[in-house]
Write a protein that holds these residues in place. Structure first.
Motif, mmCIF file in Angstrom:
data_model
loop_
_atom_site.group_PDB
_atom_site.id
_atom_site.type_symbol
_atom_site.label_atom_id
_atom_site.label_comp_id
_atom_site.label_asym_id
_atom_site.label_seq_id
_atom_site.Cartn_x
_atom_site.Cartn_y
_atom_site.Cartn_z
ATOM 1 N N ILE A 46 0.836 -1.197 0.000
ATOM 2 C CA ILE A 46 0.000 0.000 0.000
ATOM 3 C C ILE A 46 0.871 1.248 0.000
ATOM 4 O O ILE A 46 0.593 2.232 -0.672
ATOM 5 C CB ILE A 46 -0.919 -0.001 1.242
ATOM 6 N N ASP A 47 1.949 1.177 0.761
ATOM 7 C CA ASP A 47 2.856 2.309 0.914
ATOM 8 C C ASP A 47 4.273 1.769 1.032
ATOM 9 O O ASP A 47 4.463 0.606 1.419
ATOM 10 C CB ASP A 47 2.480 3.126 2.164
ATOM 11 N N LYS A 235 -6.101 -1.463 -3.412
ATOM 12 C CA LYS A 235 -4.767 -1.420 -2.818
ATOM 13 C C LYS A 235 -4.625 -2.484 -1.738
ATOM 14 O O LYS A 235 -3.583 -3.153 -1.642
ATOM 15 C CB LYS A 235 -4.484 -0.034 -2.244
ATOM 16 N N ASP A 238 -4.367 -5.871 -3.541
ATOM 17 C CA ASP A 238 -3.051 -6.095 -4.145
ATOM 18 C C ASP A 238 -1.969 -6.305 -3.104
ATOM 19 O O ASP A 238 -0.945 -6.943 -3.382
ATOM 20 C CB ASP A 238 -2.680 -4.914 -5.043
#
Length: 448
Positions: A46-47, A235, A238
């Motif tokens: 996500i980040d 997100k 994934d």
């Protein structure tokens, strides 16, 4: 046609067929898209932000003890700098003490070490193995013990040794160490000498020998309004599924559901919440708290789950559960029960070294757009409200602290964040103390 002619014809045909297939093998160029579609698609974080252990496990309160006087700060003044500095220290001369036989003996040791010391207090007991993974040690010690406080003695001698004690108030265990570094000793002394910059505190005895430090005077903190951003469900899909390509989505009014046939991801849009479940891993043999902490932080690092500032709040080894709480300016954030926007904790339950249940916010705080000062009651007023409450047993209180309460506003993209007093019971329950109730004529004991 004789046999020899038939053999020759057959051989010629076979040679031609062989040449044909050889030529096709040499010249065939399969479509790149074909292979691309067959490739296993790995999860996408996500980040990209990752956290080190000491950035997630932090003291939630710094206390300075000077004989009968106590000082502390609300918003982490001195705490973060000291904790970061301690990551560079090397701890040596480890001296383990057996548990004190009585609470009186342990209290005597505590009183003697409160003459001139700095205390770092954690939300939860931290295993020694975790401390050893964060800090530098010249030797290993018992990894099966855990601590919720660290005491740093402020010495007046000229030697370079800084005494550091790891303390478990619940089990009455003390492990004493030293840091042979004059700079470490000077750093501690400099903080201690600035104690007048902090608020004065007093000790509140809950009846279990675990004193809670509270401010003498009222506390002034800012309230905020934050702009939020919803994290897209794709997100999370994934990031959490090992092969997102095979995941299917079902959508209804209340939630989005993703599944690969076994695991399930639910996005609850109205509650601003995410739940990921691997139903095959709910029951398993437990791992120790230290390993539970390590794999929980690694899990969040791997899929980029640090979408806001979160710190370790609670570890439940028996249930294999762990909680990280959102933090604003070193102050924990709790969700409003009356005007809820969404969860403020990341909760994980583990099984067979894999995540079994994962609950978390589906939003992140982007920026605050306004703020105003709010005055909270003093610690003495908090104690008075607790003593007048027939439903709260003082001996069952684990902690009392100031938190930020996050609540919804008129717009779904904005939240309000306001400081409140909060009681944490030993069973994990959080109770909000509402000082406004005294004026509004609500619940007379002031506890919701």
């Amino acid at each position: 046609m004789n046999k020899e002619a038939i053999k020759s014809a057959t051989l010629t045909v076979l040679i031609l067929i062989s040449l044909f297939f050889t030529w096709n093998m040499w010249t065939l160029r399969p479509s790149f898209e074909y292979f691309q579609n067959q490739t296993l698609v790995e999860s996408i974080p996500i980040d990209q932000e990752t956290k080190k252990t000491y950035e997630v496990i932090k003291p939630h309160q710094l206390l300075l003890h000077s004989q009968e006087n106590h000082f502390s700060s609300i918003a982490g003044k001195f705490t973060n700098g000291l904790w970061k500095e301690m990551q560079n220290w090397e701890f040596s001369n480890v001296k383990s003490q057996s548990p004190f036989r009585t609470r009186e003996e342990f209290q005597k040791w505590t009183d003697e070490n409160n003459d001139a010391s700095i205390e770092l207090k954690f939300y939860n007991e931290i295993p020694m193995s975790t401390f050893q993974s964060m800090l530098q040690w010249d030797s290993d010690t018992n990894e099966n013990i855990s601590f919720d406080r660290i005491f740093l003695d402020v010495m007046t001698t000229n030697d370079a040794q800084q005494k550091v004690s790891f303390v478990s108030y619940d089990k009455m265990i003390v492990v004493e160490t030293t840091v042979n570094d004059i700079e470490a000793k000077d750093f501690v002394a400099q903080i201690f000498n600035r104690r007048d910059e902090l608020q004065s505190y007093f000790s509140y005895d809950t009846g279990q020998g675990s004193d809670i430090m509270l401010p003498n005077d009222q506390v002034i903190l800012d309230s905020y309004e934050y702009f939020t951003e919803t994290i897209d469900g794709e997100k999370f899909k994934d990031a959490l599924f090992s092969n997102p390509r095979i995941v299917k989505q079902d959508e209804n009014v209340s939630r989005n559901r993703y599944t690969d046939g076994i695991r399930e991801l639910n996005i609850y849009q109205n509650q601003h919440m995410v739940r990921y479940v691997n139903p095959t891993l709910r029951d398993t043999d437990s791992v120790r708290a230290g390993l539970l902490i390590d794999q929980s932080i690694s899990f969040l690092n791997d899929h980029g789950g640090w979408t806001d500032n979160y710190v370790l709040f609670n570890v439940n080894e028996s249930d294999q559960e762990i909680e990280f709480i959102m933090s604003i300016q070193s102050i924990p954030v709790i969700n409003s029960e009356e005007n809820s926007f969404g969860p403020t904790m990341i909760k994980q339950r583990w099984g067979q070294n894999e995540i079994a249940i994962y609950d978390r916010p589906s939003y992140q705080l982007i920026s605050n757009i306004s703020n105003q000062s709010t005055t909270l009651m003093s610690g003495y007023q908090v104690v008075e409200l607790i003593k007048n409450n027939q439903q709260i047993e003082e001996t069952n209180i684990h902690n009392i602290f100031i938190a930020y309460e996050l609540s919804s506003s008129d717009s779904q993209q904005f939240v309000k964040v306001s400081p409140i007093w909060c009681i944490q019971m030993k069973n994990g329950q959080l109770l909000k103390i509402n000082e406004d109730l005294e004026q509004s004529g609500g619940n007379e004991n002031g506890v919701e």
